[in-house]
Design a protein around this motif. Structure first.
Motif, short mmCIF file in Angstrom:
data_model
loop_
_atom_site.label_atom_id
_atom_site.label_comp_id
_atom_site.label_asym_id
_atom_site.label_seq_id
_atom_site.Cartn_x
_atom_site.Cartn_y
_atom_site.Cartn_z
N VAL A 55 0.83 -1.20 0.00
CA VAL A 55 0.00 0.00 0.00
C VAL A 55 0.87 1.25 0.00
O VAL A 55 0.60 2.23 -0.72
CB VAL A 55 -0.95 -0.01 1.21
CG1 VAL A 55 -1.72 1.31 1.31
CG2 VAL A 55 -1.93 -1.17 1.10
N SER A 56 1.93 1.23 0.80
CA SER A 56 2.82 2.39 0.86
C SER A 56 3.50 2.65 -0.48
O SER A 56 3.59 3.81 -0.93
CB SER A 56 3.88 2.18 1.96
OG SER A 56 3.27 2.02 3.22
N ASN A 57 3.97 1.61 -1.13
CA ASN A 57 4.63 1.77 -2.43
C ASN A 57 3.67 2.26 -3.51
O ASN A 57 4.03 3.11 -4.34
CB ASN A 57 5.28 0.46 -2.86
CG ASN A 57 6.46 0.08 -2.00
OD1 ASN A 57 7.11 0.95 -1.41
ND2 ASN A 57 6.76 -1.20 -1.90
N VAL A 58 2.45 1.74 -3.49
CA VAL A 58 1.46 2.18 -4.48
C VAL A 58 1.12 3.65 -4.27
O VAL A 58 1.06 4.45 -5.22
CB VAL A 58 0.20 1.31 -4.40
CG1 VAL A 58 -0.93 1.91 -5.23
CG2 VAL A 58 0.50 -0.10 -4.88
N LEU A 59 0.90 4.04 -3.00
CA LEU A 59 0.58 5.44 -2.72
C LEU A 59 1.76 6.35 -3.05
O LEU A 59 1.57 7.47 -3.57
CB LEU A 59 0.19 5.59 -1.25
CG LEU A 59 -1.14 4.95 -0.84
CD1 LEU A 59 -1.38 5.13 0.66
CD2 LEU A 59 -2.30 5.54 -1.64
N ILE A 65 3.77 10.41 -9.31
CA ILE A 65 3.22 10.64 -10.66
C ILE A 65 2.39 11.93 -10.70
O ILE A 65 2.54 12.75 -11.61
CB ILE A 65 2.37 9.43 -11.10
CG1 ILE A 65 3.27 8.21 -11.32
CG2 ILE A 65 1.59 9.76 -12.38
CD1 ILE A 65 2.51 6.94 -11.64
N LEU A 66 1.52 12.12 -9.70
CA LEU A 66 0.70 13.32 -9.67
C LEU A 66 1.53 14.59 -9.48
O LEU A 66 1.24 15.63 -10.09
CB LEU A 66 -0.36 13.20 -8.56
CG LEU A 66 -1.43 12.12 -8.76
CD1 LEU A 66 -2.35 12.06 -7.55
CD2 LEU A 66 -2.22 12.39 -10.03
N PHE A 67 2.56 14.50 -8.64
CA PHE A 67 3.41 15.66 -8.40
C PHE A 67 4.17 16.05 -9.67
O PHE A 67 4.19 17.23 -10.06
CB PHE A 67 4.38 15.37 -7.26
CG PHE A 67 5.32 16.50 -6.96
CD1 PHE A 67 4.90 17.59 -6.22
CD2 PHE A 67 6.63 16.48 -7.43
CE1 PHE A 67 5.76 18.64 -5.94
CE2 PHE A 67 7.50 17.51 -7.16
CZ PHE A 67 7.06 18.60 -6.41
N VAL A 68 4.77 15.07 -10.33
CA VAL A 68 5.52 15.35 -11.57
C VAL A 68 4.57 15.85 -12.65
O VAL A 68 4.90 16.79 -13.41
CB VAL A 68 6.28 14.09 -12.03
CG1 VAL A 68 6.92 14.31 -13.39
CG2 VAL A 68 7.34 13.71 -10.99
N TRP A 69 3.38 15.27 -12.72
CA TRP A 69 2.40 15.69 -13.72
C TRP A 69 1.99 17.15 -13.50
O TRP A 69 1.92 17.95 -14.43
CB TRP A 69 1.19 14.77 -13.64
CG TRP A 69 0.19 14.95 -14.77
CD1 TRP A 69 0.16 15.95 -15.69
CD2 TRP A 69 -0.90 14.09 -15.07
NE1 TRP A 69 -0.90 15.79 -16.55
CE2 TRP A 69 -1.57 14.64 -16.19
CE3 TRP A 69 -1.38 12.92 -14.50
CZ2 TRP A 69 -2.70 14.04 -16.75
CZ3 TRP A 69 -2.50 12.32 -15.06
CH2 TRP A 69 -3.15 12.89 -16.17
#
Length: 204
Positions: A55-59, A65-69
């Motif tokens: 769960v930690s790795n997925v989050l 991804i959202l930050f870079v996007w």
């Protein structure tokens, strides 16, 4: 005549997207659900992956991804990530709490009938049910039981919808046999056991 007694399994399951997936009406969703469940079961049960780490790795991957996007979108004048409104409505919380309250009250009413009312029939039903769960649990762990439940939920409703009439006939015959055996046990055993009378219950 047999067709007139058929009822909609789709409506019995809620009639929504979940029903479509369980009955394979939207087979792509069903396949995706089956593949995802199998992948998760393989990761945690066979590969020995830790749930907290997963769960930690997925989050973490999602946040990166959202930050870079978002940063690249501001630099390149691109649209931001299409995120929905991330909040839980009060109506959803109240509805979930109400459903949980109904389930808890039902369980408490059964416990009351056993402990205070001395309902021997309910006691035997609960005891046998818990014993069956304990017996099955001795062969599988919780995660495997959940995965088996997923497989059954993707097969039994669809099979029942397809072969509803012959299955109903077999279940009706099995119910008559079980009811006859229960009547024998009730006449020879249960009716001979002492039960608190109605007057005793009223005085309590």
């Amino acid at each position: 005549m047999g067709e007139s007694r058929r009822f909609s399994v789709h409506l019995a399951l809620g009639g929504g997207a979940v029903s479509d997936a369980l009955l394979w009406k939207k087979w792509r969703r069903s396949v995706a659900f089956l593949v995802a469940s199998t992948a998760l079961w393989f990761l945690f049960e066979i590969a020995g992956y830790n749930l907290l780490s997963f769960v930690s790795n997925v989050l973490l991957l999602l946040v990166v991804i959202l930050f870079v996007w978002a940063k690249s979108a501001s630099l390149l004048n691109r649209p931001l990530p299409p995120l929905p409104n991330l909040e839980v409505s009060e109506e959803a919380v109240v509805k979930a709490a109400d459903e949980i309250r109904v389930s808890i009250n039902y369980a408490l009413s059964i416990a009351h009938d056993i402990a205070i009312g001395g309902n021997l029939i309910i006691f035997f039903q609960v005891a046998i049910g818990l014993w069956v769960i304990s017996y099955i649990g001795s062969f599988f762990n919780f995660l495997t039981l959940v995965y088996i439940g997923v497989l059954l939920s993707l097969t039994l409703p669809a099979l029942y919808e397809k072969y509803q009439n012959p299955i109903d006939e077999k279940l009706s015959a099995a119910y008559k046999i079980a009811h006859a055996q229960y009547q024998i046990i009730d006449d020879k055993v249960l009716r001979k056991l002492p039960f608190p009378s109605n007057k005793a219950k009223k005085t309590q």
